[in-house]
Design an enzyme around this catalytic site. Sequence first.
Site, mmCIF file in Angstrom:
data_model
loop_
_atom_site.group_PDB
_atom_site.id
_atom_site.type_symbol
_atom_site.label_atom_id
_atom_site.label_comp_id
_atom_site.label_asym_id
_atom_site.label_seq_id
_atom_site.Cartn_x
_atom_site.Cartn_y
_atom_site.Cartn_z
ATOM 1 N N TYR A 172 0.729 -1.188 -0.012
ATOM 2 C CA TYR A 172 -0.064 -0.061 0.151
ATOM 3 C C TYR A 172 0.953 1.344 -0.105
ATOM 4 C CZ TYR A 172 -4.760 -1.644 0.790
ATOM 5 O OH TYR A 172 -6.093 -2.448 0.374
ATOM 6 N N GLU A 222 -8.300 -3.549 8.634
ATOM 7 C CA GLU A 222 -6.973 -3.464 9.054
ATOM 8 C C GLU A 222 -7.271 -2.556 10.468
ATOM 9 O OE1 GLU A 222 -3.996 -1.387 6.992
ATOM 10 O OE2 GLU A 222 -2.437 -1.671 8.301
ATOM 11 N N GLU A 270 -3.908 11.374 13.435
ATOM 12 C CA GLU A 270 -4.500 12.748 12.856
ATOM 13 C C GLU A 270 -5.501 12.257 11.529
ATOM 14 O OE1 GLU A 270 -1.468 11.971 13.772
ATOM 15 O OE2 GLU A 270 -1.471 13.406 15.485
#
Lengths: 391, 378
Positions: free
Chosen positions: A133, A249, A375
């Site tokens: 990824y 995930e 964040e």
Amino acid sequence: MSDLDTFRADTRTWLEANCPAEMRTPLKGDQDFCWGGRNFVFQSDAQKQWLDVMVAKGWTVPTWPTEFGGGGLSRKEEAVIHQEMHRINARIPLFSFGISMLGPALLKFGTDAQKAEHLPKIARGEIHWCQGYSEPGAGSDLASLKTKAEDKGDHYIVNGQKVWTSYADKADWIFCLVRTDNTGKKHHGISFVLFDMTTEGVEVRPIKLISGRSPFCETFFSDVKVLKSNLVGEEHKGWSIAKYLLTHEREMIGGSNEVGRPLHEIAAASLGLQDGKLSDPMLRAKIAEAEIDEWAFNLTVKRKLAEAKAGASLGADSSMLKYYGTELNKRKFELMMDASGHDGLEWESERSNDGKVARSWLRTKGNSIEGGTSEVQLNIISKHILQLPGA
Amino acid sequence: MALVLNEDEVMMRDMAQGFFAEKAPIKALRTLRDTQDETGFDRGLWSEMAAQGFAGIVVPEEHGGVDMGYLAAGLVAEQMGRNLTASPFFSTAILAATALRHGSAEQQGEWLPKIASGDAVIALALDEGVKHNPRGTSTTAEPSGNGFKLNGAKAMVVDGHVADVMIVAARTSGEDGDADGISLFLVDPKAKGISTERTIMVDSHNAARIDLDDVEVSGDALLGTLDEGMNVLDAVLSAGRGIAAAELLGAGAQAFEDTVAYIKERKQFGAIIGEFQALQHRSSHMYSELEIARSAVVGALTALDAGDEKASQYCAMAKAKLGSVAKLVSQEGVQMHGGVGMTDEYDIGLFMKRIRVLQELMGDAHYHMNEFANSHSY
């Protein structure tokens, strides 16, 4: 007795008979995890035997259809198996990104041929998968990924670089996000492909972390040939698969904060008690706060999963769980280091089990970075749940 | 453990939501405050709450209650928290009803039906001094004639100045700090030797100080077993902490929603301030904390209804968590409202005041964290 009670009784009996005693002890370190795959070396006969019997039962993936090596069971039955395994401290027989991430995506988006080819091998632990990824320029902003797949008729030619590829050096195959079109918006033109890590042009370099371990790699692709039959879902529309998988995930990272022994026991053993209280009153207060938060967080995981089963979609709440769970885990390990004092600082000694606490503490710092930083999770909550403008 | 509401509970929540929004919104509290209402709540509203089954929510059916349990009671308290509703629900429907379920058949028969019908207000006189400390009870009850003579000073007695009867905790043996040796007594607030001072609180809800000076009560005023009042108090405190946590959840959630709504409207620097990441991340953090807090409340009250052996600990943990989270949310709420957050006109300040009182009631987060550590031997 209800059907589920009968199932529980049967499961208990079967586990008692089939789970080797050695596999009922806590995992001591990375070396005890069974990842499977072509090159996996079993640590013991018991480890292999435990995997074999669970595979034969379809219980490495209890809810997958039996035709793909699963147990064909319901979520409730799966929960019973996990509870009964937990009851006897049975180890998880097989750790695998194939089970937790790729499998669910293939079941939802894969072709019949892809399912038949890959799912049984995942269930049996024959192929060890890794996830391609992140890239050097595409971390939190994943959709800006640049690894290019050029259309050559019946196949693609892939060029580029991935980073933070977990266990790529041990993996057999990769599920990978590549760019098949760069003319539109960044979320468009991403495709989801599968290929063998032994394909010519694939190179892997482990990254050494602050913990001294190397669970992640840099992965380079130069002119790697990938057949189009290994494209999952529609071309250019891999982002929706990527997002689906990231949700899985996040749940995994958010929910996996088990330390084993309660923090206060570790602290009491390390610091000692005075008049029945930890000798450091400030640390005592912080530990109490963290343990109450952990109780409430674990209830939240249960509550959100129960709500999801009742039909409400978990949606962006997976970001809430990921954010809170990882921040809590970091807090716990900071307190664990505080409690461990001088002993916790040892890096290489038998006393410290080769710096187990210190290395684990360092590892937790990645929890709130991988799978989308805290964040980014807060951005997702702001946008999708609170619907704040411009988020 | 079912952490998802069932159909009956969803119905109860929806009913309570509609009821309090219509009958007891925040402006009703403002009116009580601004008119210096002597009762401190609307007796008409309390009758209507009784008619809805709220007053008898944990009273057994044989005594005229609906006996729906503490999770359902928490759903009602949550809506009261959202509307800052003043009523004797906490003192009477929760604390007194729970205590009286441990009373003699005669005491139950006399008081439980009156609780359920809304005809009696009953106050628990437990706390003394500056902070919550049940084991530190130093009010005394000495044998006197066929009964007892009470002496001491009680504080933070919710609805104390309007109570028809009080449940007073007093020491009958042992010393300060002992859990054993505390007994509970039903005391007539008009009895000789009692002086009551209504204390006008920061949140405009009811509380009083009660002084007991040689107050004589008869032997049958004893509620529960002599010297073993802590057994009853444990049940009362668990219920009180769990329900106060539920009310904090409601108040916190509403304060948060008001704040998010405000930052979606307010413009500064040519932008809606909700666009600023400094506010977005704090809002998302508060959302997460409130979700965790909600699980604590639901988990604790579900355990209480199930008779779980750890229920009283869970209620204390929920009280600790909610005390912290609601405080965070109300303080951030005022800050994110900016100047208008300091005005009486906006509700956010009222939420901060109510939350301040609720988090102190029956032990603040520090108290419960300390107790948690004690109970885990560290």
